[in-house]
Design a protein around this motif. Structure first.
Motif, PDB file in Angstrom:
ATOM      1  N   LYS A  83     -28.867  42.701  79.608  1.00 33.34           N
ATOM      2  CA  LYS A  83     -27.816  43.528  79.016  1.00 33.34           C
ATOM      3  C   LYS A  83     -28.492  44.363  77.945  1.00 33.34           C
ATOM      4  N   ALA A  84     -28.472  45.675  78.132  1.00 27.23           N
ATOM      5  CA  ALA A  84     -29.163  46.603  77.229  1.00 27.23           C
ATOM      6  C   ALA A  84     -30.647  46.241  77.110  1.00 27.23           C
ATOM      7  N   GLY A  85     -31.234  45.805  78.232  1.00 22.71           N
ATOM      8  CA  GLY A  85     -32.660  45.504  78.259  1.00 22.71           C
ATOM      9  C   GLY A  85     -33.041  44.117  77.786  1.00 22.71           C
ATOM     10  N   VAL A  86     -32.076  43.333  77.329  1.00 23.19           N
ATOM     11  CA  VAL A  86     -32.348  41.983  76.818  1.00 23.19           C
ATOM     12  C   VAL A  86     -31.918  40.961  77.879  1.00 23.19           C
ATOM     13  N   GLU A  87     -32.817  40.005  78.156  1.00 22.18           N
ATOM     14  CA  GLU A  87     -32.518  38.938  79.121  1.00 22.18           C
ATOM     15  C   GLU A  87     -31.221  38.235  78.742  1.00 22.18           C
ATOM     16  N   LEU A  88     -30.358  38.035  79.715  1.00 19.79           N
ATOM     17  CA  LEU A  88     -29.072  37.398  79.485  1.00 19.79           C
ATOM     18  C   LEU A  88     -29.025  36.080  80.255  1.00 19.79           C
ATOM     19  N   PRO A  89     -29.150  34.956  79.543  1.00 12.15           N
ATOM     20  CA  PRO A  89     -29.075  33.672  80.247  1.00 12.15           C
ATOM     21  C   PRO A  89     -27.677  33.469  80.813  1.00 12.15           C
ATOM     22  N   TYR A  90     -27.617  32.767  81.957  1.00  9.46           N
ATOM     23  CA  TYR A  90     -26.319  32.518  82.582  1.00  9.46           C
ATOM     24  C   TYR A  90     -25.524  31.490  81.776  1.00  9.46           C
ATOM     25  N   SER A  91     -24.274  31.762  81.612  1.00  5.02           N
ATOM     26  CA  SER A  91     -23.291  30.783  81.156  1.00  5.02           C
ATOM     27  C   SER A  91     -21.951  31.260  81.699  1.00  5.02           C
ATOM     28  N   ARG A  92     -21.034  30.355  81.821  1.00  2.41           N
ATOM     29  CA  ARG A  92     -19.713  30.744  82.309  1.00  2.41           C
ATOM     30  C   ARG A  92     -19.063  31.735  81.352  1.00  2.41           C
ATOM     31  N   ALA A  93     -19.248  31.526  80.058  1.00  5.46           N
ATOM     32  CA  ALA A  93     -18.673  32.445  79.068  1.00  5.46           C
ATOM     33  C   ALA A  93     -19.278  33.842  79.221  1.00  5.46           C
ATOM     34  N   ALA A  94     -20.596  33.925  79.447  1.00  8.95           N
ATOM     35  CA  ALA A  94     -21.239  35.225  79.643  1.00  8.95           C
ATOM     36  C   ALA A  94     -20.722  35.880  80.927  1.00  8.95           C
ATOM     37  N   ALA A  95     -20.544  35.069  81.966  1.00  8.26           N
ATOM     38  CA  ALA A  95     -20.010  35.600  83.230  1.00  8.26           C
ATOM     39  C   ALA A  95     -18.606  36.162  83.025  1.00  8.26           C
ATOM     40  N   GLU A  96     -17.755  35.434  82.310  1.00 15.28           N
ATOM     41  CA  GLU A  96     -16.393  35.922  82.043  1.00 15.28           C
ATOM     42  C   GLU A  96     -16.422  37.223  81.253  1.00 15.28           C
ATOM     43  N   GLU A  97     -17.285  37.284  80.247  1.00 20.40           N
ATOM     44  CA  GLU A  97     -17.368  38.492  79.418  1.00 20.40           C
ATOM     45  C   GLU A  97     -17.751  39.710  80.270  1.00 20.40           C
ATOM     46  N   ILE A  98     -18.750  39.544  81.121  1.00 16.52           N
ATOM     47  CA  ILE A  98     -19.199  40.640  81.980  1.00 16.52           C
ATOM     48  C   ILE A  98     -18.110  41.025  82.981  1.00 16.52           C
ATOM     49  N   LEU A  99     -17.497  40.028  83.601  1.00 15.20           N
ATOM     50  CA  LEU A  99     -16.479  40.290  84.618  1.00 15.20           C
ATOM     51  C   LEU A  99     -15.217  40.920  84.034  1.00 15.20           C
ATOM     52  N   MET A 100     -14.943  40.682  82.749  1.00 19.48           N
ATOM     53  CA  MET A 100     -13.767  41.272  82.095  1.00 19.48           C
ATOM     54  C   MET A 100     -14.029  42.686  81.584  1.00 19.48           C
ATOM     55  N   ASP A 101     -15.282  43.045  81.440  1.00 26.67           N
ATOM     56  CA  ASP A 101     -15.627  44.357  80.895  1.00 26.67           C
ATOM     57  C   ASP A 101     -15.182  45.444  81.880  1.00 26.67           C
ATOM     58  N   LYS A 102     -14.218  46.254  81.456  1.00 27.75           N
ATOM     59  CA  LYS A 102     -13.672  47.290  82.328  1.00 27.75           C
ATOM     60  C   LYS A 102     -14.723  48.308  82.748  1.00 27.75           C
TER      61      LYS A 102
END
Length: 152
Positions: A83-102
């Motif tokens: 995300k913006a060039g920074v490695e994003l480790p998987y977590s359910r919370a991170a997945a929800e945040e990405i999936l909710m981003d319009k």
């Protein structure tokens, strides 16, 4: 039509399969409608049952419910996500945040599309047997059928 064309591997459907997104990124996707997804969706919908019954659930809440179920039961892992060039480790919370981003709805669409791709969840044994029977029936050792040559 032989119904074996529809036989799926339940383990793949429930646990997911790795799908390349680009040269550096893979997502692990479980099949749309798998048991974990269904349980999560049912649980997430429960507080809104009255609104759903009256067809009065607003779109933002419906998105939130669906995204929570997708993050729990469909998008189960990733590798190489940034995300913006920074490695994003998987977590359910991170997945929800990405999936909710319009602004990232196309990513959500990709996840849903992959989860509905029947071929990804096919039983490998069935696929192996199809290749063997195809190569023996048309005399082609490689398992390629005539449809390949007719396309050219």
């Amino acid at each position: 039509m032989d119904l074996e064309l529809f036989r799926t591997d339940e383990k793949k459907s429930d646990e997911g399969v790795w799908c390349p997104v680009d040269a550096k990124t893979e997502v692990k996707i479980a099949r749309y409608g798998n048991r974990t997804f269904q349980r999560a969706l049912k649980r997430e919908m429960k507080p809104y049952k009255r609104l759903i019954d009256r067809d009065a659930l607003d779109d933002d809440t419906a998105d939130k419910v669906l995204v929570a179920a997708i993050a729990e039961g469909i998008l189960v892992d990733w590798r190489g996500m940034t995300k913006a060039g920074v490695e994003l480790p998987y977590s359910r919370a991170a997945a929800e945040e990405i999936l909710m981003d319009k602004t990232l709805r196309d990513f959500r669409g990709l996840v849903i599309e992959l989860s509905q791709d029947m071929q990804m969840f096919r039983d490998e044994e069935i696929e192996d047997n199809e290749g063997k029977s195809q190569s023996s029936s048309d005399g082609n050792v490689s398992g390629e059928s005539e449809r390949t040559s007719s396309v050219a």
